[in-house]
Design an enzyme around this catalytic site. Structure first.
Site, PDB file in Angstrom:
ATOM      1  N   ASP A 121       0.731  -1.357   0.231  1.00  0.00           N
ATOM      2  CA  ASP A 121       0.034  -0.574  -0.114  1.00  0.00           C
ATOM      3  C   ASP A 121       0.988   1.427  -0.256  1.00  0.00           C
ATOM      4  O   ASP A 121       1.771   1.691   0.605  1.00  0.00           O
ATOM      5  CB  ASP A 121      -1.381   0.312   1.146  1.00  0.00           C
ATOM      6  CG  ASP A 121      -2.005   1.498   1.829  1.00  0.00           C
ATOM      7  OD1 ASP A 121      -2.153   1.323   0.317  1.00  0.00           O
ATOM      8  OD2 ASP A 121      -1.509   1.956   1.890  1.00  0.00           O
TER       9      ASP A 121
ATOM     10  N   GLU B  79      15.122 -15.018  -1.133  1.00  0.00           N
ATOM     11  CA  GLU B  79      14.748 -16.003  -0.435  1.00  0.00           C
ATOM     12  C   GLU B  79      13.718 -16.775  -0.783  1.00  0.00           C
ATOM     13  O   GLU B  79      14.155 -18.286  -0.582  1.00  0.00           O
ATOM     14  CB  GLU B  79      15.093 -15.610   0.799  1.00  0.00           C
ATOM     15  CG  GLU B  79      16.464 -14.266   1.584  1.00  0.00           C
ATOM     16  CD  GLU B  79      16.084 -14.360   3.068  1.00  0.00           C
ATOM     17  OE1 GLU B  79      15.546 -15.345   3.678  1.00  0.00           O
ATOM     18  OE2 GLU B  79      16.460 -13.416   3.471  1.00  0.00           O
TER      19      GLU B  79
END
Length: 554
Positions: free
Chosen positions: A206, A266
């Site tokens: 956001d 990752e």
């Protein structure tokens, strides 16, 4: 997208993302508010659309003063939406249906009821004292600078505990985090890790360009009247009077984005979608934030969420600008979301025009975001002041009526109470106007716009050029937009008559085969002339030869 292994890190490229506003999607426990189990109940419907992912608006613990965009606990589910176990059920149900799950994450601010803020405001020497943006008053006691809140008034609120002001770009109950503090950054990264470990496939961030404010708290300069616009805020809001170069859009954002991307990498096949809340610099920021392999995967700006009618010239202008400032970036396009008037009403679209815009969206380069109910052709609901929930609308009523008109509940079956959304009292009223557009009704109508959306999404999936191809040869001829989408294996020509007036054109040189019968694609006559009726499209696939590598704006 085309069929790819579940671990494909590029699954999001060209994907179609369906935004779910959980308060208004499906209520499973009769309290009048949609919830996570409601989404689980309707996941087969979402899968039937053919979308790649859902984006779920905030469901975290919150006092709900801004309906979840004021987070009081990032790592728990608000009881009105369910529990963490319900969220796990949603992940499992979506993945079984072949749908990825992207969750909305608010990083720029929290609720004033968050434990971090309680600690920070307790004293100037508390352990989290500088986790938020605090500043001393001017000698006369007024706010530190001239920054304004999007929701009206000063962006600074006086706190008597510390005898300082804190920054809030939105409600006074939404204090801004101080991301200049590396510990704040690390805490937010741990929040992301919490949800990634639960199986989410990405985040929608956001107001990503609000993450940092100028460290020296310098004033924003005034904006000339000719440069003001109301893409993000109504014209009656004085927020439009400033160029917000110091309260947002700071260069430090790029370094934090690199930390975010390193964490996401990752986990392999996860993605990130940034919301850029800026009326004038959105596309430039999109290019900066998605550049290279250490930026966000994709971003969306507000160019196609504006009140300004979307005609052929405007689309070409935006595509040309994207090619100039974000050639290596990845946009995501939307016509509607939970913050703006539904585009069917905003642009006063006829049913034929709605179909053309749906097809256009599926032919644009980048990713696509659909907002729940858009596929039904839902229009903006009229909400009375007495029923209005949105604090933004209540502040600027009646000149601006807020965002509740696009947030009313989904209509599933017009024969059921509350159109099948709830057996309780819905948190926002449903209009009679939208009831006849219910899913159950449209499923039984072969010509309904719901089926057009399904066909358009399937058409995009079928053609790699529409998913990941380059955009070339953008032209405007009167009210008709032409462009090509190109990969090494496929070239697709697209033409859109964005008007009520018939138009005659020709296909580019070479041999072409008209495709897209189910989306109403026109075919050329025997002499090669292309007759486009009002709001008609033509999509054709090149059979031989290479496309010209030229891009032009309008």
């Amino acid at each position: 997208m085309t069929e790819t292994p579940a671990s494909d890190p590029d699954w999001w490229r060209g994907g179609v993302i369906y935004q779910i506003y959980p308060r208004s999607f499906q209520d499973s426990n009769a309290d009048g508010i949609g919830d996570l189990q409601g989404i689980v109940q309707r996941i087969d419907y979402v899968a039937s659309l053919g979308v790649d992912a859902i984006w779920v608006s905030p469901f975290y613990r919150s006092p709900m003063k801004d309906f979840g965009y004021d987070v009081s606990d990032y790592c728990d589910v608000d009881p009105i939406f369910g529990t963490l176990a319900d969220f796990d059920d949603l992940i499992s149900a979506a993945h079984r249906a072949g749908i990825k799950v992207i969750i909305d994450l608010v990083l720029s601010h929290t609720s004033d009821q968050h434990a971090w803020f309680a600690n920070s405001r307790a004293a100037r020497d508390s352990s989290l004292a500088d986790w938020y943006v605090w500043a001393d008053p001017k000698p006369d006691g007024t706010a530190p600078n001239n920054w304004l809140s999007i929701f009206g008034g000063s962006a600074w609120h006086w706190d008597p505990r510390r005898e300082q002001y804190y920054l809030h770009n939105f409600l006074t109950s939404q204090p801004d985090l101080n991301l200049h503090n590396i510990h704040v950054q690390s805490a937010l990264l741990e929040v992301m890790r919490f949800w990634l470990d639960r199986g989410v496939d990405g985040f929608r961030f956001d107001t990503v360009n609000f993450l940092f404010a100028d460290k020296d708290l310098r004033d924003n300069p005034a904006l000339e009247k000719a440069q003001r616009n109301e893409i993000l805020t109504p014209s009656v809001n004085p927020y439009n009077y400033q160029d917000h170069v110091n309260s947002k859009n700071r260069p430090e954002t790029l370094d934090f984005i690199k930390r975010v991307r390193a964490l996401l990498d990752e986990y392999g096949a996860v993605t990130s979608l940034g919301e850029i809340g800026d009326a004038s610099k959105g596309l430039q920021l999109l290019g900066q934030y998605t550049r290279g392999t250490d930026g966000l995967h994709m971003c969306y700006a507000f160019e196609f969420l504006a009140a300004e009618p979307l005609n052929a010239s405007r689309v070409a202008e935006v595509l040309y600008t994207i090619n100039q400032v974000a050639r290596d970036g990845w946009p995501a396009w939307a016509f509607s979301n939970h913050d703006v008037m539904r585009h069917a009403s905003r642009w006063h679209l006829t049913p034929a025009a709605q179909r053309l815009y749906a097809t256009l969206l599926m032919c644009l380069p980048g990713a696509v975001c659909l907002y729940q109910g858009e596929e039904l052709g839902l229009e903006e609901d009229v909400i009375t002041f007495e029923d209005l929930q949105d604090p933004y609308g209540r502040e600027f009523w009646p000149e601006y009526k807020g965002r509740d008109g696009c947030r009313t509940p989904m209509v599933w079956d017009q024969a059921e109470a509350n159109a099948g959304f709830t057996t309780g009292v819905p948190w926002l009223p449903l209009s009679n106007e939208n009831r006849h557009r219910a899913v159950h009704t449209q499923e039984a109508e072969p010509g309904a716009i719901l089926h057009h959306y399904r066909n358009a999404i399937a058409f995009r999936r079928k053609h790699p050029a529409l998913q990941v191809g380059r955009q070339e040869n953008v032209y405007v001829f009167g009210d008709v937009l032409h462009f090509q989408r190109v990969t090494d294996e496929e070239t697709v020509f697209c033409a859109f008559n964005m008007s009520d007036t018939p138009s005659i054109h020709s296909l580019p040189g070479g041999e072409w085969k008209t495709i897209g019968r189910k989306i109403g694609s026109a075919s050329p006559t025997r002499d090669g002339r292309l007759h486009l009726g009002p709001w008609q499209v033509c999509v054709a696939r090149k059979l031989s030869g290479d496309a010209e590598p030229e891009v032009r704006g309008s």
